[in-house]
Each structure stands twice: as structure tokens, then as C-alpha cells.
Design a protein around this motif. Sequence first.
Motif, PDB file in Angstrom:
ATOM      1  N   ILE A 316       0.839  -1.201   0.000  1.00  0.00           N
ATOM      2  CA  ILE A 316       0.000   0.000   0.000  1.00  0.00           C
ATOM      3  C   ILE A 316       0.875   1.252   0.000  1.00  0.00           C
ATOM      4  O   ILE A 316       0.547   2.264  -0.618  1.00  0.00           O
ATOM      5  CB  ILE A 316      -0.934   0.011   1.233  1.00  0.00           C
ATOM      6  CG1 ILE A 316      -1.846  -1.219   1.207  1.00  0.00           C
ATOM      7  CG2 ILE A 316      -1.777   1.279   1.266  1.00  0.00           C
ATOM      8  CD1 ILE A 316      -2.808  -1.272   0.063  1.00  0.00           C
ATOM      9  N   ALA A 322      -3.184   3.695  -4.331  1.00  0.00           N
ATOM     10  CA  ALA A 322      -3.439   4.530  -3.155  1.00  0.00           C
ATOM     11  C   ALA A 322      -3.011   5.973  -3.351  1.00  0.00           C
ATOM     12  O   ALA A 322      -3.459   6.857  -2.613  1.00  0.00           O
ATOM     13  CB  ALA A 322      -2.728   3.947  -1.937  1.00  0.00           C
ATOM     14  N   HIS A 329      -9.268   4.133  -6.799  1.00  0.00           N
ATOM     15  CA  HIS A 329      -8.966   3.519  -5.511  1.00  0.00           C
ATOM     16  C   HIS A 329     -10.239   2.923  -4.897  1.00  0.00           C
ATOM     17  O   HIS A 329     -10.251   1.777  -4.425  1.00  0.00           O
ATOM     18  CB  HIS A 329      -8.370   4.574  -4.579  1.00  0.00           C
ATOM     19  CG  HIS A 329      -7.761   3.995  -3.337  1.00  0.00           C
ATOM     20  ND1 HIS A 329      -7.128   4.766  -2.387  1.00  0.00           N
ATOM     21  CD2 HIS A 329      -7.696   2.728  -2.870  1.00  0.00           C
ATOM     22  CE1 HIS A 329      -6.682   3.995  -1.412  1.00  0.00           C
ATOM     23  NE2 HIS A 329      -7.028   2.745  -1.676  1.00  0.00           N
ATOM     24  N   VAL A 358     -10.515   3.827   2.746  1.00  0.00           N
ATOM     25  CA  VAL A 358      -9.921   4.504   1.583  1.00  0.00           C
ATOM     26  C   VAL A 358      -9.136   5.727   2.054  1.00  0.00           C
ATOM     27  O   VAL A 358      -7.996   5.962   1.623  1.00  0.00           O
ATOM     28  CB  VAL A 358     -11.006   4.906   0.566  1.00  0.00           C
ATOM     29  CG1 VAL A 358     -10.401   5.794  -0.533  1.00  0.00           C
ATOM     30  CG2 VAL A 358     -11.645   3.677  -0.070  1.00  0.00           C
ATOM     31  N   THR A 361      -5.827   4.505   3.889  1.00  0.00           N
ATOM     32  CA  THR A 361      -4.755   3.990   3.025  1.00  0.00           C
ATOM     33  C   THR A 361      -4.188   5.072   2.111  1.00  0.00           C
ATOM     34  O   THR A 361      -3.057   4.958   1.647  1.00  0.00           O
ATOM     35  CB  THR A 361      -5.264   2.811   2.186  1.00  0.00           C
ATOM     36  OG1 THR A 361      -6.485   3.164   1.523  1.00  0.00           O
ATOM     37  CG2 THR A 361      -5.515   1.588   3.054  1.00  0.00           C
ATOM     38  N   ARG A 362      -4.932   6.150   1.878  1.00  0.00           N
ATOM     39  CA  ARG A 362      -4.412   7.247   1.054  1.00  0.00           C
ATOM     40  C   ARG A 362      -3.539   8.203   1.876  1.00  0.00           C
ATOM     41  O   ARG A 362      -2.831   9.033   1.289  1.00  0.00           O
ATOM     42  CB  ARG A 362      -5.559   8.028   0.404  1.00  0.00           C
ATOM     43  CG  ARG A 362      -6.342   7.208  -0.605  1.00  0.00           C
ATOM     44  CD  ARG A 362      -7.355   8.062  -1.352  1.00  0.00           C
ATOM     45  NE  ARG A 362      -6.726   9.009  -2.258  1.00  0.00           N
ATOM     46  CZ  ARG A 362      -6.255   8.713  -3.463  1.00  0.00           C
ATOM     47  NH1 ARG A 362      -6.347   7.467  -3.920  1.00  0.00           N
ATOM     48  NH2 ARG A 362      -5.701   9.637  -4.223  1.00  0.00           N
ATOM     49  N   ASN A 367       1.941   7.832   2.463  1.00  0.00           N
ATOM     50  CA  ASN A 367       1.288   8.277   1.221  1.00  0.00           C
ATOM     51  C   ASN A 367       0.898   9.755   1.293  1.00  0.00           C
ATOM     52  O   ASN A 367       1.107  10.520   0.338  1.00  0.00           O
ATOM     53  CB  ASN A 367       0.057   7.416   0.939  1.00  0.00           C
ATOM     54  CG  ASN A 367       0.438   5.988   0.563  1.00  0.00           C
ATOM     55  OD1 ASN A 367       1.549   5.728   0.104  1.00  0.00           O
ATOM     56  ND2 ASN A 367      -0.473   5.044   0.781  1.00  0.00           N
TER      57      ASN A 367
END
Length: 385
Positions: A316, A322, A329, A358, A361-362, A367
Motif C-alpha cells: 500500500i 493509493a 482507488h 480509503v 490507506t491514502r 502516502n
Amino acid sequence: MYLQAKRLSQLALSPVLLALTLFSSGAWASNGQRWETNMTTSVTEVGQKIYDLHMLVFWICVVVGIVVFGFLFYSVFAFRKSQGAKASSFHENTTVEIAWTVVPFFILIFMAWPATTTLIEIYDTDDADIDILVTGYQWKWKYEYILPESDNIAFFSNLTTDKSEIYNEASKGSNYLLEVDEPMVIPVGKKVRFLITANDVLHAWWVPALAVKRDAIPGFINEAWTRAEETGVYRGQCAELCGRDHGFMPIVVNVVEQPEYDQWLSGKQAEAAEIKQLMSQTFSMDELMQRGKSVYTRSCVACHGANGEGGVGKAIADSPIATGEVAQHIDVIANGVPGSAMQAFGGQLNDVELAAVVTYTRNAFGNNMGDKVQPIDIYNFKKGQ
């Protein structure tokens, strides 16, 4: 020749001597369960009938075997060539032909009557007090209680055995691979009908103590039922080889008294009402991240790693999914990736959980996209807006 015969007689008698030793030492009795191979007794009336039928047929087979092999061994011994016996020259015997046709016929009729009545009862799912839709997923179960007078309630049941036990890093508990986070709950003495299907591949819902075992087939609904006569916790497993984690798909059913069941059901209905209310809310980044981490730990960490480093699934951290378009996504998480281990979570997670995971994980694992996905965004995505 004498020594060879003595050696053969010792080999032939060794199992008998071993059995006598076990009996005399009490080892057979103390380890009885290790030697038992039989059906599990049930806490349901129909399950007990199945067990009794099984034992009836078993003992009939034992008697038939003793009679047939008794005649065989007697004939071999009494009419052996060394005693001067000579084979008869007749071709057939009408009396014998009739006997070994008629006798098995009546034996089969004797077994067929209780077998047929029990089978009819097994498949009689009418007049159920409760209906539960059971859906198999790789690798978990979804239970949906069909409530005519209110909204249905649904939840997933996942394995909770610690990974340290699975990887032999810790001693295994008494219910190893038979522990779940959300057991099915049913009231004692009530007829419960199960509507069993699958979302992806073949599964089989099997709880021996409740006398239920049915295949879960995508696109089909099989019916089964039970009426537990005793309260308790009853465990089972998926009985169909459904994939890599087939052995990690347990079933736990709690049979409780009616007041306790009513209290549990009210609690589940309150949870469903709360989720429904949350669907219309807008959450802050901190709220989404906190909820998303919980969802990720429960549903994603086994494949993608605790730090998003990957494993069975892709990483991820710094993933093009991501860190790419939000819509893409959401699509991957909601609809899965055909031909891969990435499942479709659109039917497994509600809109609040999907929005949270969502968002998480972004923005986790370095990230840092800064995107916030709200439940309304997931709702609009599912509607194609």
C-alpha cells in the motif's frame, strides 16, 4: 520350517498381545477418545435420529459381515482338500439363489423405512421461527437475519485465532482455529431455517452438533434447519475446499435462552440504526483515520502488512492505486481485482467503513495524499454518480 512357522505365529499373535497389554494396563480406557471413530452426537432431535439410524445400519452391517464370513471360514475349514472333500458338480441351487435375493431385499426394506422418514424430516424447513441467510466468502461467513417486522441485520464472522498460534510462535489454545469475532446467536427450542449460498466459490456450512451441513454455491440457495434443545457454544468449519485459507473459516453458534437472544437482537438492531445514521454524516480527517485504521487492521493487514509493506497482496505504501485517482482507488476496494487475491469489499463493508479505509490507506504509510472520502462519496460511487 519349524522356525519359520514359529516366527509367523509370533507375528500373528503380536496385535492380540498388544491389545491385552493395553486393556490390562488401563491405557485403552484412559485414551479411549484417541481410538474412537464415530459420528458426533447432536443436541437436536433430528440429529439424534441421524445418529441412531447410523448405528442401526452399522450393526446390521456387522451382523451381515459375521454371518457371511462365518459361512466362508467354516466352508474353507470344514471342506478343505486335506480332509478329502471334493467340490460338488452342480451348477446352481434355486433355494440358495432365492435366499440370497430375498433376505437382502428385506434387510434393505428394513433400513429404508427409518432412513426415508428421517430424510424427509431433514429437508422439512417449513414453519421456521427464524430465517438466517448464510453467505460464504473467502474466507469468512456473513449472517443476515431476515426480520419481517423491521430492517434485517447482517454481520460478518471472522477468525480470531492469534497469528502467533498459527505460525507456532505460541502454544495453541483449546479452540485453535475455531474462534470468531462475531458468532451466530439463536434461541434454544426454536426452529431456525438457514438459507445458504456463497459470494465467490464453493463453501459448505457445517456444524455437527446442530446436525447441519449444506453446500454454499454461488447463485443458488440451499436450505437447512435446526432446533437446538440445549444451550451452549457449538463450533463447526467450512467443509468444502474453498481456497488457500480454507482451514481458517470457522463457524461458531451460540444457543441461548430466549430473553438473552432478544437482548442480543436489540443490541444488533441498535448498531444497525447507528450505522444508518452515520451514513449521512460528514467526518473529520482524524475520525476517518481512526475508523479506517480499525477496518484496515481487521480486513486488510493479513495481505498488505501492518505497515503497508505488502505480502500476499501488493504494498500500500507508495502504491499507484493509493496515490492515484480516488475513484479508481474506491473501485479496487469496492469491486476487487478479478483474477487476483484482492476481494470485493463493497458487500462486506458498509459505506462508512469503505470511506474510512480509503481515506486511511491514502494518508497512512507515508502516502500523505490529504484526501478525505466521505460516506456520501461511496454511496454516489455505488449509484454510478
